[in-house]
Write an enzyme that holds these catalytic residues in place. Structure first.
Site, short mmCIF file in Angstrom:
data_model
loop_
_atom_site.label_atom_id
_atom_site.label_comp_id
_atom_site.label_asym_id
_atom_site.label_seq_id
_atom_site.Cartn_x
_atom_site.Cartn_y
_atom_site.Cartn_z
N LYS A 10 0.90 -1.15 -0.01
CA LYS A 10 0.01 -0.08 0.01
C LYS A 10 0.87 1.23 0.08
CE LYS A 10 -3.33 2.50 3.29
NZ LYS A 10 -4.03 3.18 1.77
N SER A 191 6.80 6.00 -1.03
CA SER A 191 7.86 5.25 -0.80
C SER A 191 8.70 4.72 0.26
CB SER A 191 8.97 6.35 -1.83
OG SER A 191 8.46 6.71 -2.96
N ARG A 192 7.73 4.83 1.20
CA ARG A 192 8.16 4.16 2.77
C ARG A 192 9.13 5.17 3.41
NH1 ARG A 192 4.39 1.51 1.54
NH2 ARG A 192 4.26 -0.67 1.77
N LEU A 193 9.02 6.37 2.72
CA LEU A 193 9.84 7.64 3.58
C LEU A 193 8.93 8.07 4.55
CD1 LEU A 193 11.79 8.97 0.58
CD2 LEU A 193 12.55 7.39 2.27
#
Length: 213
Positions: A10, A191-193
Site C-alpha cells: 500500500k 515510497s516508505r519515506l
C-alpha cells in the site's frame, strides 16, 4: 489478489507530519490525533497493543482498551492476577501502540507503569455494565480451564449471589497507568519515506525530534 504475502503493498499518501506542525505537548498531540480518528470513524480508536516483558525476558503483547489519557498518563484496566498484570507488577514498564489505518497513522508510547488508586478503580468499575462487572469476578484471567462450561456455571452462581444488589469491584481487578517518557507519532508517506516525530522526556522536559524512517 496477491499470490504471496510479500506482494501485499500500500502506498501512503494522505498526509505529512513535521516538527513545526505538532504541539509542544505530546498529550495534546495525542488527543488531536485521537479526535481525528474518532471523526474518521476508526473502529475502537481506543484499542491499543500493550507490550510487556515476561519473567524470562520474552516480549508479550495483546490488545486492550484505553480508558483515560491525561498529563498523568494512559490508563487501562485488567485483572492484576493475569499474565499481563503480574508482568507489569514484577517489571513495571510497558509500551503501547495505536494504529489508525484509515488515517495512515501510528502512535507508539513507552513508559513506567503504576497501579491507579483503588478509588479511581472503583469509579471506573462502577461505570461498567453489570454483565462486565460480574465477568470480572467470573474469570480467573489467563488460567487454564476445562471448558466454557466453567465460566458459564460460575457466571450463574455470581448472578444469583449478587442478585438485587450492587456488584463490588474484585480486589484483584483494577487499573494500570503508563507514565510516558517517549511518544512517537508516525505518518505514512510515499515510497516508505514515512514521517516520524518523537517526543523524548529529558530532565522533566519534552524534546521533539524527527527520526529517519
Amino acid at each position: 489478489m496477491p499470490s504471496t504475502i510479500s506482494d501485499l503493498r500500500k502506498e501512503y499518501t494522505l498526509n505529512g507530519l513535521d516538527t513545526a506542525d505538532v504541539s509542544p505537548d505530546p498529550i495534546a498531540q495525542f488527543r488531536h490525533w485521537f479526535e481525528a480518528a474518532l471523526d474518521a470513524g476508526v473502529p475502537e480508536p481506543n484499542a491499543m497493543h500493550v507490550s510487556t516483558v515476561t519473567a524470562n525476558g520474552r516480549p508479550d503483547g495483546r490488545i486492550v482498551l484505553l480508558k483515560d489519557a491525561s498529563d498523568a498518563g494512559f490508563v487501562f484496566y485488567t485483572n492484576y492476577q493475569s499474565s499481563k498484570g503480574q508482568q507489569l507488577i514484577n517489571h513495571p514498564f510497558a509500551s503501547l501502540t495505536f494504529f489508525y489505518p484509515e488515517l495512515e497513522r501510528q502512535i507508539r508510547i513507552e513508559g513506567h507503569v503504576e497501579k491507579v488508586s483503588e478509588a479511581e478503580s472503583d469509579v471506573y468499575f462502577n461505570s461498567r455494565p453489570r454483565g462486565s462487572q460480574i465477568g470480572a469476578w467470573v474469570s480467573n484471567q489467563s488460567s487454564v480451564i476445562a471448558s466454557r462450561d466453567v465460566l458459564e456455571n460460575r457466571q450463574r452462581e455470581l448472578e444469583s449471589q449478587f442478585a438485587d444488589k450492587p456488584v463490588p469491584r474484585p480486589p484483584h481487578w483494577g487499573g494500570f497507568r503508563v507514565m510516558p517518557d517517549a511518544i512517537e507519532f508516525w505518518q505514512g508517506r510515499p515510497s516508505r519515506l514515512h514521517d516520524r516525530i518523537r517526543y523524548r522526556k529529558q530532565d522533566g522536559n519534552w524534546i521533539i525530534e524527527r527520526l529517519s524512517p
